[in-house]
Design an enzyme around this catalytic site. Sequence first.
Site, short mmCIF file in Angstrom:
data_model
loop_
_atom_site.label_atom_id
_atom_site.label_comp_id
_atom_site.label_asym_id
_atom_site.label_seq_id
_atom_site.Cartn_x
_atom_site.Cartn_y
_atom_site.Cartn_z
N ARG B 297 0.81 -0.93 -0.03
CA ARG B 297 -0.31 -0.09 0.02
C ARG B 297 0.61 1.25 -0.49
O ARG B 297 1.01 2.49 -0.85
CB ARG B 297 -0.81 -0.13 1.06
CG ARG B 297 -2.53 -0.89 0.68
CD ARG B 297 -2.96 -0.97 2.14
NE ARG B 297 -4.55 -2.20 1.43
CZ ARG B 297 -5.34 -2.19 2.11
NH1 ARG B 297 -5.49 -1.86 3.41
NH2 ARG B 297 -6.21 -3.56 1.89
N TYR B 441 -6.73 -0.04 -6.65
CA TYR B 441 -6.30 -1.25 -6.57
C TYR B 441 -5.66 -1.02 -5.30
O TYR B 441 -5.39 -0.03 -5.14
CB TYR B 441 -5.64 -1.93 -7.68
CG TYR B 441 -3.92 -0.95 -7.89
CD1 TYR B 441 -3.73 -0.22 -7.76
CD2 TYR B 441 -3.63 -1.91 -9.90
CE1 TYR B 441 -2.41 0.17 -7.65
CE2 TYR B 441 -2.79 -1.46 -10.02
CZ TYR B 441 -1.78 -0.12 -8.71
OH TYR B 441 -0.07 0.02 -9.74
N GLU B 442 -5.47 -2.51 -4.99
CA GLU B 442 -4.32 -2.43 -3.35
C GLU B 442 -5.25 -1.78 -2.92
O GLU B 442 -5.05 -1.22 -1.32
CB GLU B 442 -3.43 -2.23 -3.79
CG GLU B 442 -1.98 -2.72 -3.13
CD GLU B 442 -1.85 -3.92 -2.96
OE1 GLU B 442 -1.36 -4.48 -4.25
OE2 GLU B 442 -1.68 -4.13 -2.03
N GLY B 443 -6.55 -1.98 -2.52
CA GLY B 443 -8.19 -1.68 -1.86
C GLY B 443 -8.51 -0.02 -1.76
O GLY B 443 -6.87 0.62 -2.21
#
Lengths: 590, 590
Positions: B297, B441-443
């Site tokens: 993140r 992306y990645e949450g």
Amino acid sequence: MNSYKAPLRDINFLLTDVFNAGALWASFPKLEGSLDEAIAGAVLEEAGKLAGEVLAPLNRSGDEEGAQWRDGVVTTPSGFREAFATYADGGWIGFTGNPAFGGLGMPKMLAVHVEEMLHGSNSSFALYSVLSSGASLAIDAHACEELKTKYLPNIYAGVWAASMCLTEPHAGTDLGLIRTRAESQADGSYRISGTKIFITGGEHDLTENIIHLVLAKLPDAPAGPKGISLFLVPKVMVAADGSLGERNALSCGSIEHKMGIKASATCVMNFDGATGWLVGEANKGLAAMFTMMNYERLTVGIQGVGCAHASYQTAVAYAKERLQSRSPSGAIAVDKVADPIIHHPDVRRMLLTMKALTEGGRALATYVGAQLDIAKHGVTREQRAEADTRVALLTPVTKAFLTDTGLESCVHGQQIFGGHGYIREWGQEQRVRDVRIAQIYEGTNGIQALDLLGRKVLGDGGKAVDGFLSEIRRHAAEPHVEHRDALLAAVNELEDVSRWIADRAAADPRQVGAASVEYLHLFGYVTYAYLWSKMASAAQANLAADPDFYSAKLATANFYFERLLPRIEGLSACLRGGAACLYELATEQF
Amino acid sequence: MNSYKAPLRDINFLLTDVFNAGALWASFPKLEGSLDEAIAGAVLEEAGKLAGEVLAPLNRSGDEEGAQWRDGVVTTPSGFREAFATYADGGWIGFTGNPAFGGLGMPKMLAVHVEEMLHGSNSSFALYSVLSSGASLAIDAHACEELKTKYLPNIYAGVWAASMCLTEPHAGTDLGLIRTRAESQADGSYRISGTKIFITGGEHDLTENIIHLVLAKLPDAPAGPKGISLFLVPKVMVAADGSLGERNALSCGSIEHKMGIKASATCVMNFDGATGWLVGEANKGLAAMFTMMNYERLTVGIQGVGCAHASYQTAVAYAKERLQSRSPSGAIAVDKVADPIIHHPDVRRMLLTMKALTEGGRALATYVGAQLDIAKHGVTREQRAEADTRVALLTPVTKAFLTDTGLESCVHGQQIFGGHGYIREWGQEQRVRDVRIAQIYEGTNGIQALDLLGRKVLGDGGKAVDGFLSEIRRHAAEPHVEHRDALLAAVNELEDVSRWIADRAAADPRQVGAASVEYLHLFGYVTYAYLWSKMASAAQANLAADPDFYSAKLATANFYFERLLPRIEGLSACLRGGAACLYELATEQF
């Protein structure tokens, strides 16, 4: 996802409940009672069908195929020719055109909604149409009778198309720098030579002729913007009997590869001694172009609304279907593995932001459209003059604020889809790419902000803005006004900020450009507050007639006042940071 | 425009003047004095060369060619294979990797800058690298020695690559819904079956093997997120002696057509009874993935900074060259037809916004990188625990705020070019398309905001945020602190808002999600205020040593405090609009 549904009920609400269009149209002598809200409804329904059934299905394929250039010939994507013919046959290109030359003479207040449907269903296609409408406006307002008679009917009919050739490689915002030359010929025509770039629809295969409006300089012209003239330059020469002759000396050198609106051909146009005719007076070309600017800038603003609304439609459908995690207040779809994401507060926040901004933008476009109509058709000179001032004031707001919030909305509409929004699948990423141009062309939004603050607000000593704020206060003074206090507080804040800037601008000329963008946004939010108050008040008055519809308007207005209007506090605070801090850094230190 | 220049002087300022990296590294026993600021400088210079000379030239061609899929085989754009080999040979993939398996063991505080260069020069390329680094982190932390010995050295060396396979068509944010199954085999391995989507680098031609980390469920697993296990599944089977055997039962079904990062292959991966091995404990797969989440993140946040900085570089060069209109305070380039647009206040505003946000973001990435290092290498348990808490708190802020402001910056960087920003020419539109994914992306950033407010702030009763705000107040209490008052006011505002939400969240669980995104932005601006105060204080202390460089930092800090930090007033006001107005509209009324 190529489906598109025109927001007919919402438009009807604006025309009928909010702005009382029927009474306005009845007051226009030239319309001779030919238009009422029922007819308008039928017309819009027809436009909605076209948008949904003919244009929307070409939106994604148009993006994927793109316009293609080969040896000077531009081919539009599959289906565009047929769609343009259908569209032209419906009379839509001459929708607001002069009836003396075959136009339908419809009010702009109606046309804005047709334009929204065009942009909502297919922005690239829309451009071919609105450019013809816009150029014909300039021809109608400034060209001689001979040119009008020769060109307008075929442009209105969509037999020919039109383009506007302004920008050159070194001259975008600053048109005073253009180098395209015009030399007068013995027969009264001119020879035009130069290169124009970013010419939307400069070349294509939709029509047998394209009529270019070209800015150029006469040999003895004064330097700068006061030395620019406007010329009509057809792609194919037109004989006295209207028949087509040989190709004029102009060609499309290439088209641009762009982020979006890929089905719209953005052309480099080379004029190599092409034959043209003066439109309006020599050296007054910029003024002639500005006739159409208010119309075109409004249309570009509407592109923001159209794309945002289309993105909203798709996002709502997805948010109701997509199951992911549980609502924070407990499971809702208890028979499913998770709840539809529309129940999550942040998804609702994004959807409501899109909804409130889109409907606010549509209301502003309707309002400005009505003012344009009053400026043209108003019975008294005072009415016309006041409307004209209002249009001049609000045009930059409409162009920039509707497109800035249009991008914000389309980004939300993409975000709601998570990873699925980043891929082509649902079309949400195309909306972001397509709407982005609207912040740039037809005068960047930074230029709109300078126009608003420098020319329209400070330029007349605040009279125009005072007039508008008085109108808002008159509305607020009526009985049964929704959100009165918040609206008046926002108006006061805008007035304070305007005064704060005026107090400093004389001493520091950089202050205008330093404050302008935040000022325009502040102005936009206050204007939407006015319109949301009007919409909520109309909804409240009609609530019993259709509780489901009108309560949604009230709820959206509440959201606007609670969660969006307070943005002005940040805008005001940032703007008051002033101009000096922009110039502490030397140019070399960037 | 494929040029890219790594911001080495700015990085050196952060490492040396602001964060005193040398002293920190000297305090880490495991580094054994092997790293100081001079070595770090040489390392970063090397990375900068690679980025500028090898990766940047492939950025646009990579976008135009895109990754190609045919019959399960993915071909990366021309030049990517060679570039990846060069990059791997430099040891960069194992840069922070465990030295016991051939990694370089470098601190994250240094790695963040390498990652920024990767993303600034070529975001698509960057992904192939950071996925391998991230996956090897999870393997190193959770896999058994046998798996580590077998796989880590080749991943670190770039001989093999790695991917993370989490998302499924119906399970993105809500990973508890995944359906991929794992059945245990007699030999201790597992058979993995299911479909994964949006798998970055799931298939490509850069390496001879790809090691997939796959989330799947065992037959007896509990429902939801607590029933997920993590498996290592190689594309090609690896024999005991390390040699490659036959293909595993997995394949790439297709790749996505995306808005941007087109040279990065985003794959649909089909696991058809593929052989894999459990990583960590059964049913604890999500926890194992979260080991790498903080790293990943942070890296995604850095993508926002990298793209923004690259866009800034190009925009500054253009703004210094492009002549258009005169400066409001009078002609500057008197020998030219117009002034460079960098002299116009609104262009400066956009450039300074990009600059202040980018340098603030880089500072935050450096700070979080340092905290990750302290959490790993810190001498005392208290140090490590405190750093761990700080990382947990700031990770969602870093991921979301750096990418939201990254998009804003790239949009400004495109806008400065007018129409030239919308076409491919200068690469500015590609930056916008490429950076956009980082918000998703990645949450998604909405999920980051929920993580921040729900879990990190409210979840521990405000302890983590209190700790961070105490650190800021300790800084503000030092002598010679720049922007002390504004910083403390901002901290108080954040505290007020946190309390306001906490007071309401217990009674209305929707309040967290209703406030979370604005809260995260508020948190981000306050954090940047802290970092800009630190940077300005360091610049003031060193001013005499390099007046030109340090005065630019002071000027940018002034701009940040005058023109950007006040945005928190709008965020705070909007957030206080509350949750109820999100739920007035029934679902059917959207």
